[in-house]
Design an enzyme around this catalytic site. Structure first.
Site, mmCIF file in Angstrom:
data_model
loop_
_atom_site.group_PDB
_atom_site.id
_atom_site.type_symbol
_atom_site.label_atom_id
_atom_site.label_comp_id
_atom_site.label_asym_id
_atom_site.label_seq_id
_atom_site.Cartn_x
_atom_site.Cartn_y
_atom_site.Cartn_z
ATOM 1 C CE1 TYR A 105 -53.141 54.641 -76.145
ATOM 2 C CE2 TYR A 105 -53.637 56.956 -76.473
ATOM 3 C CZ TYR A 105 -53.754 55.808 -75.720
ATOM 4 O OH TYR A 105 -54.465 55.820 -74.549
ATOM 5 N NE ARG A 148 -46.720 58.342 -72.392
ATOM 6 C CZ ARG A 148 -47.672 59.122 -71.887
ATOM 7 N NH1 ARG A 148 -47.896 59.131 -70.583
ATOM 8 N NH2 ARG A 148 -48.386 59.898 -72.673
ATOM 9 N NE ARG A 163 -57.734 38.135 -86.705
ATOM 10 C CZ ARG A 163 -57.692 37.166 -85.805
ATOM 11 N NH1 ARG A 163 -57.461 35.906 -86.181
ATOM 12 N NH2 ARG A 163 -57.856 37.428 -84.523
ATOM 13 C CG HIS A 223 -53.183 35.610 -82.799
ATOM 14 N ND1 HIS A 223 -54.139 35.128 -83.655
ATOM 15 C CD2 HIS A 223 -53.851 36.020 -81.698
ATOM 16 C CE1 HIS A 223 -55.337 35.237 -83.095
ATOM 17 N NE2 HIS A 223 -55.189 35.784 -81.902
ATOM 18 C CE LYS A 263 -51.027 57.819 -74.125
ATOM 19 N NZ LYS A 263 -52.185 57.610 -73.281
ATOM 20 C CD GLU A 279 -53.021 54.079 -65.061
ATOM 21 O OE1 GLU A 279 -52.520 55.169 -65.347
ATOM 22 O OE2 GLU A 279 -52.775 53.027 -65.690
ATOM 23 C CG LEU A 336 -49.407 55.712 -69.455
ATOM 24 C CD1 LEU A 336 -48.856 54.699 -70.447
ATOM 25 C CD2 LEU A 336 -50.330 56.689 -70.136
HETATM 26 N N1 PDD Z 1 -54.567 59.092 -71.660
HETATM 27 N N2 PDD Z 1 -53.243 56.660 -67.413
HETATM 28 C C1 PDD Z 1 -53.848 56.209 -68.525
HETATM 29 C C2 PDD Z 1 -54.383 54.816 -68.526
HETATM 30 C C3 PDD Z 1 -53.962 57.034 -69.658
HETATM 31 O O1 PDD Z 1 -54.547 56.571 -70.779
HETATM 32 C C4 PDD Z 1 -53.456 58.356 -69.597
HETATM 33 C C5 PDD Z 1 -53.527 59.284 -70.780
HETATM 34 C C6 PDD Z 1 -52.841 58.795 -68.415
HETATM 35 C C7 PDD Z 1 -52.263 60.172 -68.282
HETATM 36 O O2 PDD Z 1 -51.085 60.311 -69.047
HETATM 37 P P1 PDD Z 1 -50.629 61.733 -69.610
HETATM 38 O O3 PDD Z 1 -50.538 62.656 -68.460
HETATM 39 O O4 PDD Z 1 -49.303 61.470 -70.225
HETATM 40 O O5 PDD Z 1 -51.665 62.192 -70.607
HETATM 41 C C8 PDD Z 1 -52.754 57.912 -67.348
HETATM 42 C C9 PDD Z 1 -54.612 59.837 -72.902
HETATM 43 C C10 PDD Z 1 -54.734 61.307 -72.704
HETATM 44 C C11 PDD Z 1 -55.674 59.257 -73.800
HETATM 45 O O6 PDD Z 1 -55.704 58.038 -73.885
HETATM 46 O O7 PDD Z 1 -56.435 59.992 -74.414
#
Ligand code: PDD
Length: 271
Positions: free
Chosen positions: A23, A42, A91, A93, A138, A170, A194
């Site tokens: 996503y 990304r 279903r 995997h 992501k 993070e 991320l």
């Molecule tokens: N989250 N690290 C993680 C684990 C994240 O899920 C996100 C973003 C970021 C920051 O990435 P960016 O600057 O590209 O938004 C870092 C989004 C906003 C979410 O899951 O809603």
């Protein structure tokens, strides 16, 4: 394009059954998407990591997103994009031999930040980073992040900051920065974080406002002793952190480097 309440996905969608999808969350300022190219790169990276083929979507998505903005008469919003491996029966995997990926694109209202978040800074808690070794993808598979964020909420904090092998990686949905004697630091890009689009924008902005940056991880203890700390994300932009666990960061107020970077960030985003 359908009204939200009419949009439907099969219960056999692998996104629903397995979290088998990727996503993006992209912010629009004044009707313009911020760093759309970076978000698309990304998404491509995440799709490749998940062995999902984006196909024509890679080219079509920007126009689709713009149409959604126009038809919903939106200027300032977030746009959610989810791409899953689609519906498969029964279903199992392993990848189905034939699956038609599911693409969902929907506007998401911008949640206002908690009262005083920008002026006073937010609290964070630290938690062990229990996620996998491909945090650069992501993925919609977010259970560790959700559990961490919920723990933060239950402890009256805005964010949970992950620590892996003693090093701050993070936040549960944000990247983490700290300032040590004027030098800005954040965990290097790679599989343990991320690659945040906001993070990368701040990294570039640092040099333009004369702040030295090191893409080098720091320990939790170093973070607690930092002069300043802040988090970045599409939804939170640049947000000061003034407390981690029970420790005050710096003077317990948003620091000058954080505020300059926040201002510079908003300047380019809104500009
Ligand atoms: N989250 N690290 C993680 C684990 C994240 O899920 C996100 C973003 C970021 C920051 O990435 P960016 O600057 O590209 O938004 C870092 C989004 C906003 C979410 O899951 O809603």
């Amino acid at each position: 394009m359908v009204p939200l309440e009419q949009a439907q996905v099969s219960v056999e969608d692998r996104g629903f059954l397995f979290g088998d999808g990727v996503y993006e969350v992209i912010r629009a300022y004044g009707g313009h998407f911020f760093e759309l190219g970076a978000h698309m790169r990304r998404l491509q990276h995440s799709a490749e990591g998940a062995r999902l083929a984006l196909g024509a979507i890679a080219e079509d998505l920007p126009a689709l997103m713009r149409r959604l903005l126009v038809q919903n008469d939106l200027q300032d919003t977030n746009m959610y994009v989810q791409y899953t491996r689609g519906v498969a029966h029964p279903r199992a995997h392993a990848f189905p031999s034939e699956a038609k990926p599911t693409l969902l694109v929907m506007p998401l209202a911008i949640h206002s930040l908690p009262e005083g978040a920008v002026n006073k800074g937010v609290r964070a808690i630290s938690l062990p980073d229990l996620r996998w070794q491909r945090c650069d993808i992501k993925s919609t598979m977010l259970l560790p992040n959700i559990l961490a964020k919920q723990q933060a909420r239950e402890r009256g904090a805005f964010e949970a900051i992950f620590v892996r092998d003693g090093l701050v990686t993070e936040g549960s949905s944000t990247n983490t920065f700290a300032v040590f004697q004027g030098i800005l630091a954040t965990h290097s890009s790679g599989p343990h974080i991320l690659g945040g689009v906001t993070r990368d924008a701040v990294v570039r902005l640092a040099s333009t406002i004369g702040v030295v940056l090191r893409e080098e991880a720091f320990t939790l203890e170093q973070l607690c002793q930092a002069d300043e700390a802040f988090l970045t994300s599409t939804t939170s932009e640049v947000l000061p952190i003034t407390q981690v666990d029970d420790r005050r960061i710096g003077h317990g107020r948003p620091g000058p480097v954080t505020l300059r970077l926040r201002e510079a960030f908003l300047g380019i985003a809104r500009g």
